[in-house]
Design a protein around this motif. Sequence first.
Motif, short mmCIF file in Angstrom:
data_model
loop_
_atom_site.label_atom_id
_atom_site.label_comp_id
_atom_site.label_asym_id
_atom_site.label_seq_id
_atom_site.Cartn_x
_atom_site.Cartn_y
_atom_site.Cartn_z
N TYR A 110 8.04 -50.86 69.98
CA TYR A 110 8.95 -51.28 71.06
C TYR A 110 8.20 -52.08 72.13
O TYR A 110 8.69 -53.11 72.62
N THR A 111 6.99 -51.63 72.48
CA THR A 111 6.21 -52.32 73.52
C THR A 111 5.84 -53.73 73.08
O THR A 111 5.96 -54.68 73.87
N ASP A 118 4.89 -42.49 79.82
CA ASP A 118 5.34 -42.49 78.42
C ASP A 118 4.39 -41.68 77.54
O ASP A 118 4.83 -40.89 76.68
N ASP A 169 7.04 -46.12 69.91
CA ASP A 169 6.82 -46.67 71.26
C ASP A 169 5.95 -47.91 71.22
O ASP A 169 6.21 -48.89 71.95
#
Length: 406
Positions: free
Chosen positions: A105-106, A22, A102
């Motif tokens: 979201y994590t 990622d 990101d």
Amino acid sequence: MDHLTALWARLRLTPQRQAAVDAGAVLTVGLLVLAFGFGGMMTDVGWVSVPQWWHAVLLLAGCALMLVKFRAPGVVLLAGAVVFAADLLIGGSIGVMLVLIDLIYTLALVGSATALRRLISMVAVTVGLLTILGWLLLQGPRGAVFLGLQSFAVLGTPLWWGRSVRQQRELAELAQVRAEDHIHLAQLRHEETARDEREQMARDLHDAVAGHLSAIALRTEAALVADPAPAERETLSSVRSFSLEALTEMRTMIELLRGTEPQRAPSRLSDRAARERLVGEHGATISCPDLPALSTSVDQTGYRILQEALTNATKHGQGPAAITVTLEEGTLRIEVSNAVAQVVPAPDGGAHQHLPPHQGSGLGLAIMTERARAVGGELSAGPHEDRWRVLTQLPVSTAGPGQEGR
């Protein structure tokens, strides 16, 4: 396409690999955007005037945070928010914005329930404040809607997405736990049914078979007290001995079916006294060396096969049976043979006739074969040099401590 999907799945096989992939993807996209000259995408002019390569420096810092996002998602998100704020001061960039998306979201996906609740509250407050700020700065509802939707797209969308994936994963885990519970309940029901069946079998054996054996033993003992003829006394003594032995074995079987420790262990082939008693009851002869301590399964299986073979020889054969037991090269070999026909002169003085033996149902042979196969051995039965032979070969392993049986 399938090959690319499989390759992507292998690259993201572990959380550490997933974080590295990622981070690499975000870094590549961010640098490409900067290379094409799209540096300040959040505002036309930054509040702090610095060279454009500072966007790349902040992007590298954000991607470095992504490498450890699964270890401490809350702390990493706070650090990522600081990086995003710094990038926003110089005009903002797509790459750093992707880093923030990101990390949100994590945290929504793998963070604790408390951290998730706090994140939802913070995002809601932030979107609300930015909406009010848009109204004030742009002087009207159009600015409020624009800035509110933009902030929700950056902050709310990854939060909603991560929470949705988290809920689906939790539902799948609950479904798996429920399926495992159903399997466990089915196993418990099966065990309960088997236990009830064993209890019923134990009761039937105790009430019917054991009762009849006890009656046989009592009646033969009464007949022996009446001082019968010598021939009858021998027969009655044998019947009483057989019935008492069968009654003892039956009681052991009943205790095993009820799940209790039997007071008497089943007979074993390596038990010389039990072996000679069995052979003597059938009037057979035996050649057997002193056997070492065998594994319990093979020891008991060998005795049961010998017992059934002698019973068949007594019922269907002619004359005493001959038994040979050998142990060599890791194999226990049990051979039981007896004459199967009686040779008598023909009535007219012609050729001799061979009277066929009494034919059984074959159940005894099937049971012996199953016993031998259950311990990895084999059994064969049939005519051999004018005699009927039962040959059993069982694999032998020396019994370890506590395995010899009682």
